[in-house]
Design a protein around this motif. Structure first.
Motif, PDB file in Angstrom:
ATOM      1  N   LEU A  23       0.828  -1.204   0.000  1.00 51.80           N
ATOM      2  CA  LEU A  23       0.000   0.000   0.000  1.00 51.80           C
ATOM      3  C   LEU A  23       0.864   1.256   0.000  1.00 51.80           C
ATOM      4  CD1 LEU A  23      -2.908   1.060   0.152  1.00 51.80           C
ATOM      5  CD2 LEU A  23      -2.713   0.958   2.634  1.00 51.80           C
ATOM      6  N   ALA A  24       1.923   1.259   0.796  1.00 56.23           N
ATOM      7  CA  ALA A  24       2.833   2.400   0.836  1.00 56.23           C
ATOM      8  C   ALA A  24       3.555   2.567  -0.502  1.00 56.23           C
ATOM      9  CB  ALA A  24       3.842   2.233   1.963  1.00 56.23           C
ATOM     10  N   VAL A  25       3.995   1.454  -1.105  1.00 58.25           N
ATOM     11  CA  VAL A  25       4.665   1.511  -2.404  1.00 58.25           C
ATOM     12  C   VAL A  25       3.719   2.078  -3.454  1.00 58.25           C
ATOM     13  CG1 VAL A  25       5.632   0.100  -4.267  1.00 58.25           C
ATOM     14  CG2 VAL A  25       6.356  -0.276  -1.924  1.00 58.25           C
ATOM     15  N   LEU A  26       2.473   1.657  -3.421  1.00 56.82           N
ATOM     16  CA  LEU A  26       1.490   2.190  -4.365  1.00 56.82           C
ATOM     17  C   LEU A  26       1.360   3.700  -4.208  1.00 56.82           C
ATOM     18  CD1 LEU A  26      -0.605   1.578  -6.542  1.00 56.82           C
ATOM     19  CD2 LEU A  26      -2.272   1.225  -4.719  1.00 56.82           C
ATOM     20  N   GLY A  27       1.333   4.179  -2.967  1.00 51.72           N
ATOM     21  CA  GLY A  27       1.285   5.619  -2.728  1.00 51.72           C
ATOM     22  C   GLY A  27       2.516   6.327  -3.280  1.00 51.72           C
ATOM     23  N   GLY A  28       3.687   5.736  -3.091  1.00 53.09           N
ATOM     24  CA  GLY A  28       4.918   6.334  -3.612  1.00 53.09           C
ATOM     25  C   GLY A  28       4.973   6.331  -5.128  1.00 53.09           C
ATOM     26  N   VAL A  29       4.499   5.255  -5.748  1.00 54.74           N
ATOM     27  CA  VAL A  29       4.490   5.171  -7.214  1.00 54.74           C
ATOM     28  C   VAL A  29       3.528   6.202  -7.793  1.00 54.74           C
ATOM     29  CG1 VAL A  29       3.804   3.682  -9.149  1.00 54.74           C
ATOM     30  CG2 VAL A  29       5.292   2.794  -7.353  1.00 54.74           C
ATOM     31  N   VAL A  30       2.360   6.359  -7.178  1.00 53.25           N
ATOM     32  CA  VAL A  30       1.400   7.360  -7.648  1.00 53.25           C
ATOM     33  C   VAL A  30       2.005   8.751  -7.591  1.00 53.25           C
ATOM     34  CG1 VAL A  30      -0.783   8.502  -7.072  1.00 53.25           C
ATOM     35  CG2 VAL A  30      -0.665   6.009  -7.152  1.00 53.25           C
ATOM     36  N   ARG A  31       2.715   9.050  -6.510  1.00 52.24           N
ATOM     37  CA  ARG A  31       3.346  10.370  -6.405  1.00 52.24           C
ATOM     38  C   ARG A  31       4.390  10.565  -7.498  1.00 52.24           C
ATOM     39  NH1 ARG A  31       6.117  13.467  -1.299  1.00 52.24           N
ATOM     40  NH2 ARG A  31       6.493  15.367  -2.450  1.00 52.24           N
ATOM     41  N   GLN A  32       5.216   9.555  -7.738  1.00 47.41           N
ATOM     42  CA  GLN A  32       6.255   9.691  -8.770  1.00 47.41           C
ATOM     43  C   GLN A  32       5.645   9.828 -10.161  1.00 47.41           C
ATOM     44  OE1 GLN A  32       9.492  10.205  -8.332  1.00 47.41           O
ATOM     45  NE2 GLN A  32       9.088  10.167  -6.147  1.00 47.41           N
ATOM     46  N   LEU A  33       4.570   9.109 -10.419  1.00 46.47           N
ATOM     47  CA  LEU A  33       3.944   9.191 -11.742  1.00 46.47           C
ATOM     48  C   LEU A  33       3.285  10.543 -11.986  1.00 46.47           C
ATOM     49  CD1 LEU A  33       2.372   5.636 -12.079  1.00 46.47           C
ATOM     50  CD2 LEU A  33       4.401   6.531 -13.240  1.00 46.47           C
ATOM     51  N   ARG A  34       2.921  11.245 -10.944  1.00 43.17           N
ATOM     52  CA  ARG A  34       2.302  12.571 -11.083  1.00 43.17           C
ATOM     53  C   ARG A  34       3.332  13.673 -11.308  1.00 43.17           C
ATOM     54  NH1 ARG A  34      -2.886  13.554  -9.696  1.00 43.17           N
ATOM     55  NH2 ARG A  34      -2.284  15.589  -8.873  1.00 43.17           N
ATOM     56  N   ARG A  35       4.600  13.371 -11.107  1.00 39.56           N
ATOM     57  CA  ARG A  35       5.654  14.367 -11.310  1.00 39.56           C
ATOM     58  C   ARG A  35       5.915  14.564 -12.799  1.00 39.56           C
ATOM     59  NH1 ARG A  35       9.865  14.627  -6.768  1.00 39.56           N
ATOM     60  NH2 ARG A  35      11.045  15.547  -8.448  1.00 39.56           N
ATOM     61  N   ASP A  36       6.372  15.744 -13.145  1.00 39.87           N
ATOM     62  CA  ASP A  36       6.697  16.042 -14.545  1.00 39.87           C
ATOM     63  C   ASP A  36       7.980  15.352 -14.993  1.00 39.87           C
ATOM     64  OD1 ASP A  36       4.460  17.631 -14.868  1.00 39.87           O
ATOM     65  OD2 ASP A  36       5.512  19.472 -14.289  1.00 39.87           O
ATOM     66  N   ASP A  37       8.925  15.176 -14.077  1.00 38.14           N
ATOM     67  CA  ASP A  37      10.225  14.604 -14.425  1.00 38.14           C
ATOM     68  C   ASP A  37      10.327  13.138 -14.004  1.00 38.14           C
ATOM     69  OD1 ASP A  37      10.175  15.217 -11.755  1.00 38.14           O
ATOM     70  OD2 ASP A  37      12.241  15.920 -11.672  1.00 38.14           O
ATOM     71  N   CYS A  38       9.298  12.360 -14.271  1.00 32.51           N
ATOM     72  CA  CYS A  38       9.270  10.952 -13.876  1.00 32.51           C
ATOM     73  C   CYS A  38      10.188  10.129 -14.786  1.00 32.51           C
ATOM     74  CB  CYS A  38       7.846  10.410 -13.954  1.00 32.51           C
ATOM     75  SG  CYS A  38       7.713   8.720 -13.386  1.00 32.51           S
ATOM     76  N   SER A  39      11.007   9.298 -14.168  1.00 33.83           N
ATOM     77  CA  SER A  39      11.868   8.378 -14.908  1.00 33.83           C
ATOM     78  C   SER A  39      11.835   7.031 -14.199  1.00 33.83           C
ATOM     79  CB  SER A  39      13.307   8.913 -14.968  1.00 33.83           C
ATOM     80  OG  SER A  39      13.888   8.903 -13.683  1.00 33.83           O
ATOM     81  N   LEU A  40      12.344   6.021 -14.844  1.00 30.88           N
ATOM     82  CA  LEU A  40      12.358   4.692 -14.237  1.00 30.88           C
ATOM     83  C   LEU A  40      13.194   4.687 -12.960  1.00 30.88           C
ATOM     84  CD1 LEU A  40      11.488   1.753 -14.385  1.00 30.88           C
ATOM     85  CD2 LEU A  40      13.512   1.295 -15.771  1.00 30.88           C
TER      86      LEU A  40
END
Length: 101
Positions: A21-38
């Motif tokens: 659940l925490a990882v999902l929250g972190g992934v959602v935050r990273q995907l919402r950023r403009d400078d998202c990378s792998l």
């Protein structure tokens, strides 16, 4: 008595759902950023997992509904690095107070 009711899960299995659940929250935050990378996505997921585990252990003995704990763990994963910075700052301040610096 039913034997299945007395079976307890190993600690790492019991922690899997809150950490996911925490990882999902972190992934959602990273995907919402403009400078998202792998790379940022992976680092954010690892940071969120660690933060979620810390929050899970912190709330383990607190008497509150599981839904509130899940919300706190999910938000901690989303906050990730920011939450760790605040925690580190507070721990350092406490250490300075105890150490007399």
């Amino acid at each position: 008595m039913d034997e299945r009711s007395s079976v307890q899960l190993p600690q790492w299995i019991a922690m899997a759902a809150p950490i996911a659940l925490a990882v999902l929250g972190g992934v959602v935050r990273q995907l919402r950023r403009d400078d998202c990378s792998l790379r940022r996505l992976c680092v954010g997921a690892v940071t969120a997992a660690f933060t979620g585990a810390v929050v899970q252990y912190g709330l383990a003995d607190v008497a509150m509904p599981a839904s509130f704990k899940a919300a706190a763990i999910g938000m901690s994963g989303w906050a990730g690095g920011d939450l760790l910075k605040v925690l580190a700052h507070r721990v350092c301040k406490a250490a300075e107070t105890v150490g007399g610096k």
